[in-house]
Motif scaffolding. Structure first.
Motif, PDB file in Angstrom:
ATOM      1  N   ASP A 144      -4.697  12.624   6.617  1.00  0.00           N
ATOM      2  CA  ASP A 144      -5.125  11.659   7.640  1.00  0.00           C
ATOM      3  C   ASP A 144      -4.435  11.891   8.978  1.00  0.00           C
ATOM      4  O   ASP A 144      -5.039  11.751  10.038  1.00  0.00           O
ATOM      5  CB  ASP A 144      -4.830  10.232   7.174  1.00  0.00           C
ATOM      6  CG  ASP A 144      -5.598   9.874   5.918  1.00  0.00           C
ATOM      7  OD1 ASP A 144      -6.843   9.836   5.983  1.00  0.00           O
ATOM      8  OD2 ASP A 144      -4.964   9.658   4.878  1.00  0.00           O
ATOM      9  N   ASN A 164      -4.400   7.541  -1.229  1.00  0.00           N
ATOM     10  CA  ASN A 164      -5.436   8.061  -0.327  1.00  0.00           C
ATOM     11  C   ASN A 164      -5.065   7.958   1.150  1.00  0.00           C
ATOM     12  O   ASN A 164      -5.909   8.166   2.019  1.00  0.00           O
ATOM     13  CB  ASN A 164      -6.773   7.358  -0.580  1.00  0.00           C
ATOM     14  CG  ASN A 164      -6.671   5.841  -0.404  1.00  0.00           C
ATOM     15  OD1 ASN A 164      -5.729   5.325   0.187  1.00  0.00           O
ATOM     16  ND2 ASN A 164      -7.665   5.128  -0.942  1.00  0.00           N
ATOM     17  N   LYS A 165      -3.818   7.606   1.433  1.00  0.00           N
ATOM     18  CA  LYS A 165      -3.325   7.596   2.820  1.00  0.00           C
ATOM     19  C   LYS A 165      -2.207   8.621   2.891  1.00  0.00           C
ATOM     20  O   LYS A 165      -1.103   8.395   2.369  1.00  0.00           O
ATOM     21  CB  LYS A 165      -2.837   6.206   3.215  1.00  0.00           C
ATOM     22  CG  LYS A 165      -3.912   5.126   3.052  1.00  0.00           C
ATOM     23  CD  LYS A 165      -3.315   3.748   3.153  1.00  0.00           C
ATOM     24  CE  LYS A 165      -4.315   2.696   2.709  1.00  0.00           C
ATOM     25  NZ  LYS A 165      -4.636   2.801   1.256  1.00  0.00           N
ATOM     26  N   PHE A 185      -6.065   1.409   8.359  1.00  0.00           N
ATOM     27  CA  PHE A 185      -6.800   2.087   7.291  1.00  0.00           C
ATOM     28  C   PHE A 185      -7.648   1.068   6.530  1.00  0.00           C
ATOM     29  O   PHE A 185      -7.264  -0.093   6.384  1.00  0.00           O
ATOM     30  CB  PHE A 185      -5.829   2.722   6.286  1.00  0.00           C
ATOM     31  CG  PHE A 185      -5.093   3.923   6.787  1.00  0.00           C
ATOM     32  CD1 PHE A 185      -5.535   5.203   6.489  1.00  0.00           C
ATOM     33  CD2 PHE A 185      -3.936   3.786   7.531  1.00  0.00           C
ATOM     34  CE1 PHE A 185      -4.848   6.320   6.924  1.00  0.00           C
ATOM     35  CE2 PHE A 185      -3.233   4.891   7.971  1.00  0.00           C
ATOM     36  CZ  PHE A 185      -3.690   6.164   7.673  1.00  0.00           C
ATOM     37  N   GLU A 218       0.843  -1.197   0.000  1.00  0.00           N
ATOM     38  CA  GLU A 218       0.000   0.000   0.000  1.00  0.00           C
ATOM     39  C   GLU A 218       0.876   1.245   0.000  1.00  0.00           C
ATOM     40  O   GLU A 218       1.862   1.331   0.745  1.00  0.00           O
ATOM     41  CB  GLU A 218      -0.909   0.007   1.230  1.00  0.00           C
ATOM     42  CG  GLU A 218      -1.968  -1.070   1.223  1.00  0.00           C
ATOM     43  CD  GLU A 218      -3.050  -0.819   0.169  1.00  0.00           C
ATOM     44  OE1 GLU A 218      -3.294   0.355  -0.148  1.00  0.00           O
ATOM     45  OE2 GLU A 218      -3.620  -1.800  -0.327  1.00  0.00           O
ATOM     46  N   ILE A 271       1.766   5.099   0.730  1.00  0.00           N
ATOM     47  CA  ILE A 271       1.481   6.126   1.728  1.00  0.00           C
ATOM     48  C   ILE A 271       2.282   7.367   1.359  1.00  0.00           C
ATOM     49  O   ILE A 271       3.507   7.300   1.184  1.00  0.00           O
ATOM     50  CB  ILE A 271       1.865   5.651   3.143  1.00  0.00           C
ATOM     51  CG1 ILE A 271       1.049   4.413   3.508  1.00  0.00           C
ATOM     52  CG2 ILE A 271       1.655   6.756   4.171  1.00  0.00           C
ATOM     53  CD1 ILE A 271       1.583   3.654   4.690  1.00  0.00           C
ATOM     54  N   GLY A 300      -8.774   4.635   2.395  1.00  0.00           N
ATOM     55  CA  GLY A 300      -7.851   5.567   3.033  1.00  0.00           C
ATOM     56  C   GLY A 300      -8.379   6.190   4.295  1.00  0.00           C
ATOM     57  O   GLY A 300      -7.818   7.178   4.791  1.00  0.00           O
ATOM     58  N   ILE A 304      -9.054   6.145   8.311  1.00  0.00           N
ATOM     59  CA  ILE A 304      -8.533   5.515   9.517  1.00  0.00           C
ATOM     60  C   ILE A 304      -9.689   4.835  10.241  1.00  0.00           C
ATOM     61  O   ILE A 304     -10.631   5.477  10.696  1.00  0.00           O
ATOM     62  CB  ILE A 304      -7.864   6.547  10.444  1.00  0.00           C
ATOM     63  CG1 ILE A 304      -6.621   7.138   9.761  1.00  0.00           C
ATOM     64  CG2 ILE A 304      -7.468   5.903  11.769  1.00  0.00           C
ATOM     65  CD1 ILE A 304      -5.928   8.218  10.563  1.00  0.00           C
TER      66      ILE A 304
END
Length: 583
Positions: free
Chosen positions: A237, A213-214, A293, A169, A171, A297, A299
């Motif tokens: 985030d 999306n993070k 997550f 993923e 970030i 995205g 939390i």
């Protein structure tokens, strides 16, 4: 025909069910984020008195050596971590003065740093210093609201953001620096700085266009600015902050009252949840938060467990050191070890471990040779002669001794930041200087508390009340040196200790740029520089404590004074700035 249609409908239904099931029960993306900020060249821990199971106990707290051990432990137990440094790695101890950032480079390079952002004190020396410091780091340095294209040394050294992968993923991490760097450090005219909010929003959009999306912001803009950023920019985030040295989290077991919870939770303009974390200063706290997550995205959950980093050397007042037949507060702190007091030692260990708020650490074997090299060099520096005095600089009045000179050094370094007047408490100056040579160690013995310089904007009326409070504190005999009321620079006052409280200070005059004095105006705003002790309300200064939006420069008083007197010949000031009148 009808049976074939029904068969395809069944297959389609099963496929849709499988998709819905996979979405509904997808494993969350989970990783641990650990972080520090404002480590300021603190290789060694700081001695602190903490309540351990009800007993005042001297412990060793923080420093890069303990941080290295803590990170080794965490990395061995968890390979899904991001470790972030939120700026101000340098400036603040003799290690920086002696080694010019090499200690910070080497120790940080031995840690699993994912990324760092720039702090304002990274700009305290020349661009060539920062370029060399950055080139010596083995990890990326991020800053999105800076333009260094016109600076030959710094061009191309920093990137606005970077993308990292955990579990496949992506970030995104965005770097930010405070625009205050222009007045709180020396970046030079070829480096440009921009609004953190505008540049963060642009970086978020860039990352989102890449399908990321993070998004984490690694910021050195201060807690209040972090809160405003969270409220102003959508798509963030988590904000990992620095600059304000903010103490976050629950450490009541060790007598600390937190300034903010860990994390602070804010809401972005699009309704999203934004977490904000910070880890105090000098690696005394290691920030730690586990994040989960979903695919969108968002939390889903977090587990926050910041830790105080405490060494395994302890001292208490448990022996009759003054031999008066009783053990009480008049005795000295003496070591408690597994050999000389095993029950007490085990009790301390048990309390710290069971608190869940601290870790017990020892310096790592892998760094002992490097540490010895640096500490030996520091010993050499301590014995270095940096100035001499033709007078005995004795603390016997408000206008003599080291105090007025230290106040002047504070004003000198911060005048470019708008400071007009300086104020220093007598208790902050702990030794005299005899005529003759002055060494580096003598300066640090004189100013042993590692207080930082803090700027406050206050009215003439508030400044008058601050001075009244200081005089009253000295008269109450609670002061360290009760016959001295204040060391000042940039202004002069008259005071009459025999008058009632609140009416003892008069004829306050502010020094102008031409050297002349003008009367203080009660409704006019003045910028005061003082030390962090007074700024936090020390010596009964409730007015200073309540002043909003104070700016901690991060400059250490001893470092500032050392630089101010280096290569000079000192003597007692001839001008009386505090004029005592008895009537």
């Amino acid at each position: 025909m009808k049976s074939k249609t029904s068969f395809f409908i069944v297959l389609l239904t099963i496929a849709l069910f499988q998709i819905i099931y996979a979405i509904s029960f997808a494993e969350p993306i989970t990783f641990t984020l650990i972080h520090v900020n404002d480590t300021h060249s603190h290789l060694d821990p700081e001695a602190k008195i903490l309540p351990i199971d009800g007993n005042p106990t001297q412990v060793q707290l923080g420093g890069l050596t303990f941080l290295k051990t803590a990170l080794d432990r965490i990395s061995a137990a968890d390979n899904n971590i991001l470790f972030l440094h939120a700026g101000d790695a340098v400036q603040g101890t003799m290690y920086f003065i002696k080694f010019n950032g090499q200690t910070d480079q080497i120790f940080l390079n031995h840690m699993p740093v994912t990324a760092m952002t720039l702090g304002n004190h990274e700009f305290d020396r020349t661009s060539s210093f920062l370029a060399e410091f950055r080139d010596g780091l083995s990890f990326p340095v991020l800053c999105s609201n800076i333009d260094t294209k016109a600076d030959a040394d710094l061009k191309g050294k920093f990137v606005p953001y970077q993308v990292f992968e955990i579990h496949g993923e992506r970030i995104g991490i965005i770097g930010l620096i405070t625009p205050e760097v222009i007045t709180s450090s020396s970046p030079g005219k070829s480096v440009q700085f921009f609004s953190p909010e505008a540049r963060a929003q642009a970086a978020v959009k860039d990352l989102q266009r890449q399908g990321i999306n993070k998004i984490i912001v690694l910021s050195h803009i201060g807690i209040e600015a972090d809160i405003q950023l969270a409220r102003s920019v959508s798509g963030i985030d988590l904000i990992v902050g620095g600059h304000s040295h903010t103490f976050m989290g629950d450490f009541k077991a060790f007598g600390y009252n937190n300034e903010y919870p860990y994390p602070v939770i804010e809401t972005s303009p699009d309704g999203g949840k934004v977490l904000i974390v910070q880890a105090w200063e000098w690696a005394k706290v290691l920030g730690r938060i586990q994040l989960s997550f979903d695919d969108e995205g968002t939390i889903m959950s977090y587990n926050a467990q910041p830790l105080l980093l405490i060494g395994n050397n302890f001292e208490q007042k448990w022996q009759d050191t003054n031999q008066d037949g009783i053990i009480n507060k008049n005795d000295d702190y003496t070591p408690i070890t597994a050999q000389n007091a095993p029950d007490k030692y085990q009790s301390i260990l048990r309390y710290i471990i069971q608190s869940g708020q601290a870790g017990i650490l020892i310096p790592p074997d892998s760094m002992k040779a490097i540490y010895t090299q640096f500490s030996s060099g520091l010993l050499e520096l301590k014995n270095t002669v940096i100035a001499e005095s033709v007078d005995d600089l004795i603390r016997n009045s408000n206008n003599s001794g080291p105090g007025p000179l230290i106040a002047l050094s504070m004003l000198n370094i911060t005048s470019s930041m708008g400071a007009q007047v300086a104020l220093l408490n007598p208790g902050g100056v702990r030794t005299d200087f005899e005529a003759g040579e002055i060494t580096v160690e003598m300066v640090y013995d004189c100013l042993p508390f590692q207080s930082t310089l803090v700027l406050s904007d206050l009215s003439g009326q508030e400044l008058t009340q601050v001075l009244e409070d200081m005089v009253n504190y000295s008269i109450s005999k609670e002061a360290y040196n009760a016959n001295i009321y204040a060391y000042i620079a940039g202004f002069r006052i008259q005071l009459n200790p025999s008058l009632p409280q609140g009416s003892r200070v008069s004829q306050i005059e502010i020094k102008q740029s031409d050297g002349k004095y003008q009367p203080l105006e009660l409704d006019k705003t003045y910028r005061l520089v003082t030390n962090s002790f007074l700024a936090q309300g020390g010596d009964g200064n409730s007015v200073l404590e309540k002043i909003p939006n104070k700016q901690d420069t991060g400059l250490i008083d001893a470092d500032v004074f050392l630089e101010f007197i280096q290569g000079t010949t000192l003597k007692n000031p001839t001008e009386e700035l505090v004029i005592i009148k008895d009537s």
